[in-house]
Structures are given as C-alpha cells and as structure tokens.
Design an enzyme around this catalytic site. Structure first.
Site, PDB file in Angstrom:
ATOM      1  N   LYS A  66     -29.707  92.734  91.041  1.00  0.00           N
ATOM      2  CA  LYS A  66     -28.209  93.113  91.070  1.00  0.00           C
ATOM      3  C   LYS A  66     -28.238  94.277  91.947  1.00  0.00           C
ATOM      4  CE  LYS A  66     -26.301  90.556  87.295  1.00  0.00           C
ATOM      5  NZ  LYS A  66     -25.693  90.387  85.948  1.00  0.00           N
ATOM      6  N   ASP A 102     -18.932  90.515  87.090  1.00  0.00           N
ATOM      7  CA  ASP A 102     -19.311  91.012  85.552  1.00  0.00           C
ATOM      8  C   ASP A 102     -18.389  92.058  85.210  1.00  0.00           C
ATOM      9  OD1 ASP A 102     -21.756  89.496  85.453  1.00  0.00           O
ATOM     10  OD2 ASP A 102     -22.770  91.167  86.000  1.00  0.00           O
TER      11      ASP A 102
END
Ligand code: ATR
Length: 281
Positions: A66, A102
């Site tokens: 990420k 997220d």
C-alpha cells in the site's frame, strides 16, 4: 475482450475480494473478470508495468504494497495522499491514479454502527491499516491513542498522517495498557494479531483487563469472523464489529471508482459471507 481487475498483495491466500467483486460485475452485467494476483515485492514493478501496458483496468492493493504504490502512479487522490497509502488503482482521463478507500470505509462502518463521534479511541497497531484508522477517527474528532509493539513505527505513522495533532503513544506491552484502554469508548485493532494464517492466529493483541462493558471493539481482521479479540470483547460485554463489512465497503468504493456505477452492496456482502463460510482456511 473483457476488462481485467484484481487484487495484488503477498501472500493473498485468504482474500475474499475476487468472490464479491466478481459478484458485483456480474450483477451489473459488466463484462469483467476480477482475480487474486499474488505479487511479491520483487514482482511489483513488473506488475505495475503490466498496468501501464493496459493489462489491468484497475487493481486493489493490499499488504505489503500500500505504501510503495504511489511512486508508480501519475498521481494520488487527496485521501490516499493524506494516508500515504493506496488501496485502489484506477484510470482517469489517461492518467493512472491511486485512492485509499479504507479511510471512508472505516468511517462508514462506525456510522452504520451508530458509534458516537468525538470520543476517546484506541488504535492498536501502526501499519497501513492504522494510518487509515487514524485519518478516519481524527476526521470524526475522536481523541486518539495509539498502542503499538514498536514505538518508532507509531511515531512514524503519526508524523506521516496527523503531524499537527497531539496523539498519545502507548507501548502495547505496557502494564498501563489495561487502564488506558478501559478509558477509551472505542478500540480499533489494525494489527494482524488474531488473523488466520497470520503471525499470531490464536492471540488477542490486548489483555482482558483492557475491555469493559459498553465499549465498542472493531477488529479489521475478517478471518475468522470472530477473532480472539472479538470473543474476549463479547465476553466482557463490549459491542463488537468484525472486519468483513469494512472489507466489502472499501471494495465497493473501489468498484465505483472503476465503473462509475453504484456498487451493489447487498450482493457483494452476501458473496463475501458465502466465500468466507465456504473457505474458512
Ligand atoms: P497493515 O498494512 O495491514 O497495517 P503492517 O504495515 O505490516 O500491516 O502492520 C502490521 C501491524 O501489526 C504493526 O503495527 C505491527 O506492529 P509493529 O509495528 O511492532 O511491527 C503489528 N503486529 C504484527 N504482528 C504483531 C504481533 N505478533 N504482536 C503485536 N503487534 C503485531
């Protein structure tokens, strides 16, 4: 030819993303395939060249890539830039961009559970998921404490995400963890402790003394559905939230970035539950 989408990460053995993303494409009659594309760090640059060359129309990104993804892109959307982490790669007007879904997914999960805003909250962990939690909770005006095994990682996370805010750091193994945690109304576990196939599948990141009646305990781990932490929390009379809802919501937001269409959330949730139940390994 149908468009190809996928999730990149390593290891990917446990992902249910293909099941619920494919269900969404099928429901909307979109000719697309979504697959798990196991990608160790040594293959990341080759994989991103494939994206540039048109092999992939969009990707989800998970552990451990990420934070490494932004340098392969033409730009990052505001939330991804703030989190320093990308979980969704998509094309816009010929530019390859990254977003972090997220962050809003955590906010939505807490909103759906009607968790009060502006409360004292404990984030356990300091990795990529913790960055998203920190951004999301501070946006709710929560007063956040971070507990992590490695203090320097917690400092780095705070410096990267909320450098202007006073965030207390606690050693996860400190004797005062129980006291500090019980003063919090919300606990969010972002570590992989308790995850099947993870480094400590049978453990909880917190001692029982950290949990009390009326707290909300949210574990971002979704496999197993009831982690050791959630079992311990239920026993202590806490309200528990498992990680599957967040997984599906972040995926649904990715789907909307790729297709420009509203994601069929109920279908995705059902498909994720079925996949989790039929493949509990
Ligand atoms: P992610 O991107 O999913 O957040 P990560 O960046 O690898 O994953 O972060 C993992 C987090 O889990 C870290 O906070 C890590 O603690 P350290 O910073 O001390 O490494 C935490 N973690 C992993 N295994 C752990 C364990 N056995 N006990 C306590 N914390 C653990």
């Amino acid at each position: 030819m149908s468009d190809c989408y996928g999730a990149i990460g390593y290891p990917l053995g446990h992902t249910v993303s293909p099941a619920f993303q494919q269900a969404a494409f099928d429901e909307l009659g979109i000719d697309a395939t979504y697959m798990a594309i196991e990608t160790p760090t040594s293959d990341l640059s080759r994989r991103m060249s494939e994206v540039r060359n048109g092999r992939w129309a969009g990707l989800n990104v998970t552990i451990p890539h990420k934070s490494a993804i932004p340098r392969f892109l033409d730009g990052t959307a505001e939330t991804a830039a703030a989190a320093g982490a990308v979980n969704t790669i998509y094309w816009r007007n010929g530019r390859l961009l990254g977003e972090n879904t997220d962050v809003p997914a955590i906010g939505t999960v807490l909103e759906n559970a009607e968790v009060k805003k502006g409360i004292r909250a404990l984030v356990v962990g300091a990795g990529g998921a913790a960055r998203a939690a920190l951004l999301s909770l501070t946006a709710r005006s929560d007063d956040v404490v971070i507990a992590n095994r490695t203090r320097s990682n917690a400092e780095a996370t705070i410096n990267a995400v909320t450098p202007e805010q006073e965030i207390e750091i606690l050693d996860l193994n400190s004797p005062s963890i129980g006291k500090v945690a019980t003063e919090c109304e919300l606990i969010v576990n972002t570590t992989s402790v308790g995850m099947s196939g993870g480094p400590a599948p049978d453990e909880s990141p917190l001692p029982t003394s950290a949990l009390r009646l009326g707290q909300v305990v949210f574990d971002v781990v979704y496999r197993p559905e009831v982690t050791p932490l959630l079992a311990q929390a239920a026993e202590a009379g806490c309200r528990t939230i498992g990680g599957l809802e967040m997984l599906v919501i972040q995926g649904a937001l990715s789907f909307e970035l790729w297709t420009g269409k509203p994601a069929p959330l109920d279908t995705m949730m059902r498909a994720a539950r079925t996949a989790l139940a039929t493949d509990s390994g």
